[in-house]
Write a protein that holds these residues in place. Structure first.
Motif, short mmCIF file in Angstrom:
data_model
loop_
_atom_site.label_atom_id
_atom_site.label_comp_id
_atom_site.label_asym_id
_atom_site.label_seq_id
_atom_site.Cartn_x
_atom_site.Cartn_y
_atom_site.Cartn_z
N TRP A 38 0.85 -1.27 0.05
CA TRP A 38 -0.01 0.00 0.06
C TRP A 38 0.84 1.16 -0.07
CZ3 TRP A 38 1.08 3.06 4.32
CH2 TRP A 38 1.76 2.33 5.37
N ASP A 55 0.05 5.86 0.85
CA ASP A 55 -0.88 6.74 0.94
C ASP A 55 -0.95 7.99 -0.02
OD1 ASP A 55 -1.79 5.30 3.05
OD2 ASP A 55 -0.51 6.34 4.58
N ILE A 56 -1.78 8.60 -0.30
CA ILE A 56 -1.78 9.99 -1.13
C ILE A 56 -2.51 10.59 -0.40
CG2 ILE A 56 -1.25 8.43 -3.28
CD1 ILE A 56 -4.62 9.02 -3.95
N ARG A 88 -5.51 5.71 1.59
CA ARG A 88 -4.51 4.61 1.42
C ARG A 88 -5.06 3.74 0.27
NH1 ARG A 88 -2.19 1.73 6.43
NH2 ARG A 88 -0.96 3.81 6.35
N ILE A 89 -4.17 3.46 -0.75
CA ILE A 89 -4.44 2.79 -1.80
C ILE A 89 -3.60 1.38 -1.74
CG2 ILE A 89 -4.16 3.02 -4.48
CD1 ILE A 89 -5.81 5.28 -2.96
N ILE A 105 -1.98 -2.14 -3.16
CA ILE A 105 -1.58 -2.60 -4.26
C ILE A 105 -1.29 -4.09 -4.25
CG2 ILE A 105 0.75 -2.77 -5.17
CD1 ILE A 105 1.58 0.04 -3.84
N SER A 142 -1.99 -2.17 -8.68
CA SER A 142 -2.92 -1.43 -7.74
C SER A 142 -4.41 -2.22 -7.48
CB SER A 142 -3.23 0.03 -8.04
OG SER A 142 -4.45 0.31 -8.75
N LEU A 192 -8.69 3.59 -6.46
CA LEU A 192 -8.63 5.10 -6.94
C LEU A 192 -10.17 5.47 -7.52
CD1 LEU A 192 -5.43 4.49 -8.70
CD2 LEU A 192 -5.73 6.09 -6.94
N GLU A 219 -6.86 11.44 -8.17
CA GLU A 219 -6.00 10.39 -7.50
C GLU A 219 -5.17 9.51 -8.15
OE1 GLU A 219 -9.58 9.85 -3.94
OE2 GLU A 219 -8.90 8.22 -5.17
N TYR A 256 -1.22 9.12 -7.09
CA TYR A 256 -0.54 8.06 -6.74
C TYR A 256 0.67 7.61 -7.94
CZ TYR A 256 -0.43 2.68 -7.36
OH TYR A 256 -0.04 1.35 -7.33
N LYS A 302 3.56 9.69 -6.93
CA LYS A 302 4.54 9.20 -5.59
C LYS A 302 5.32 7.66 -5.90
CE LYS A 302 3.73 8.79 -0.75
NZ LYS A 302 2.86 9.01 0.33
N LEU A 303 4.55 6.96 -6.91
CA LEU A 303 5.46 5.73 -7.05
C LEU A 303 6.57 6.21 -7.80
CD1 LEU A 303 3.05 3.24 -8.50
CD2 LEU A 303 4.35 2.90 -6.54
#
Length: 478
Positions: free
Chosen positions: A105, A107-108, A116-117, A119, A156, A160, A165, A169, A172-173
């Motif tokens: 996971w 967070d975004i 929290r997304i 994975i 993921s 989303l 969003e 995400y 951030k990745l």
């Protein structure tokens, strides 16, 4: 007209920056002459045997650690069968039932809301080659330089709910893979690319709608535009009483539309089976412990440190830490001149403007940390104004000279002679009596006009603080 909720999942492919390909010793490099980095293994010749690149396993595992995933210390490669001209083996070596890692996971934060997304998994696989279609020619070519290069696919959960969003995400990745040093993240070269699975459903519904897969998303902006278009398109389809078709669609950035490419495959279409030429991937306890102990600082931790150690506002820290190359440059410059906020202002203002206008990657920025720190010092001690700094910044970005030398060579040292500034102010006020009367009548915003005129009179070299002081004094007496 119904109100719909979007459900989005992303499949992100990351080229790993190993020296060689995943199963052979061919160079893993971009931009070489077509079909020069090819051998019997990556060209799919009969009877050859692949040998796993252990560094790729380390890089994939480092990403798994970064997203808090469970690493399977025994994983297995499978053959994913499909038939395209750029896939010489007629199958891709990937992972299916036993991937490298699962259940991660990150967070975004979007519009002040933290989410929290999940994975689902990260698995390793080799890339296909590249089809080349020259414009105006009725022919296609195949370049196998990319065939066999190591990838990880980060899948993921469908967590989303908007294009914004999805982009948060991805960014951030992207910052993670570059900070870890496992990929350069260059989207134009295809080193960081994603497919988006998009569906919609009536608000409040739990059942998932029929999804489409969007391809050809080679920038964050295109990801956002493509998803927004697809949500609107699917909404229109359902509002018209029709059904969304499960299919793969290509995004056309020039027309800002998605168009059908082919029907969407399911796992059974690929006829996965364990690759008989490869042993199981085994990661030892010692390897895992070593990789965990030597993980570099990740963007989230760096951002917290910048807010603490350098007292940067959250937004500034987030912008800098989203790009590891800029973060390193900022940190060096901030330590050299001990003025982190002013360094951040220059980098997020002047520098980002130059990067965006020139279209270069941040890794190609040539200005040194020493030059940035010296520029901040020159502004701070009154040697030059912020305007002069902005004027010379494009030249400084070439990395060929230092600010102090450039200012001296061009005679750009800021004028702090109060007598000369007073004379310029009196000249400007005498030339603009109507504006002086309007200012005295309450239109105080005209002060910006007067400052601009004085700076023009002094060819941008006047000390702005002294100009404002002189204007206030003379206008008060007028």
């Amino acid at each position: 007209m119904s109100v719909y909720e979007a459900v989005i999942g992303l499949e992100v492919h990351v080229h790993l920056a190993t020296a060689s390909k995943l199963f052979c010793s061919c160079p893993n490099s971009f931009g070489d002459e077509p079909n020069t980095n090819v051998c019997e293994v990556c060209s799919g010749m009969p009877g050859v045997l692949p040998v796993l690149n252990r560094k790729a396993v380390e890089y994939a595992s480092r990403m798994a650690l970064a997203i808090h995933a469970t690493i399977n210390q025994h994983s297995r490669f499978a053959r994913k069968n499909y038939f395209y001209p750029d896939m010489p083996k007629d199958y891709q070596i990937s992972q299916f039932e036993l991937p490298l890692c699962e259940h991660g996971w990150l967070d975004i934060t979007v519009n002040g809301q933290k989410r929290r997304i999940g994975i689902t998994r990260i698995h390793m696989e080799d890339d296909a080659g590249k089809n080349i279609h020259p414009q105006g020619e009725n022919v296609s070519y195949v370049d196998l330089n990319r065939a066999g290069t190591p990838l990880i696919e980060i899948v993921s959960e469908p967590d989303l709910r908007s294009a914004e969003e999805a982009v948060a995400y991805l960014k951030k990745l992207h910052a993670m893979v570059v900070s870890l040093g496992i990929s350069n993240g260059n989207m134009e070269e295809g080193c960081f690319r994603c497919d988006a699975n998009v569906s919609i459903r009536p608000k409040g519904e739990k059942k998932l709608g029929t999804r489409t897969e969007l391809k050809n998303l080679n920038s964050f902006r295109n990801v956002q535009r493509a998803i927004e278009f697809e949500i609107a398109r699917q909404s229109d389809v359902l509002d018209d009483g029709e059904e969304v078709i499960q299919e793969t669609r290509l995004y056309d950035a020039n027309r800002n539309i998605t168009a059908p490419m082919r029907s969407k495959e399911d796992a059974q279409d690929y006829r996965y089976f364990p690759d008989p030429d490869l042993l199981a991937v085994v990661i030892t306890d010692e390897e895992l412990a070593s990789w965990a102990a030597t993980q570099p600082e990740l963007p989230e931790a760096r951002m917290a440190r910048y807010m603490g150690d350098f007292q940067l506002p959250e937004q500034d820290a987030e912008q800098l830490c989203a790009d590891p190359h800029l973060a390193v440059l900022f940190e060096k410059a901030a330590k050299l001149c001990s003025q982190p906020k002013k360094v951040a202002n220059i980098m997020l203002g002047m520098m980002m403007r130059e990067i965006n206008q020139s279209g270069i990657d941040s890794a190609e920025v040539k200005i040194s940390a020493e030059a940035v720190a010296e520029l901040v010092t020159l502004i701070g001690n009154g040697t030059i104004s912020s305007k002069i700094a902005a004027d010379i910044f494009p030249e400084l970005m070439k990395g060929e000279t230092m600010p102090a030398k450039l200012v001296k060579d061009r005679g750009l040292v800021q004028v702090s002679d109060t007598g000369a500034i007073d004379a310029a102010v009196q000249k400007v006020l005498a030339a603009n009596p109507a504006e002086v009367e309007a200012y005295k009548g309450g239109k105080t915003k005209l002060i910006s006009f007067f400052v601009g005129q004085v700076m023009r009179e002094m060819r941008g070299k006047a000390n702005p603080a002294l100009v404002n002081e002189a204007l206030s004094r003379h206008l008060g007496q007028a």
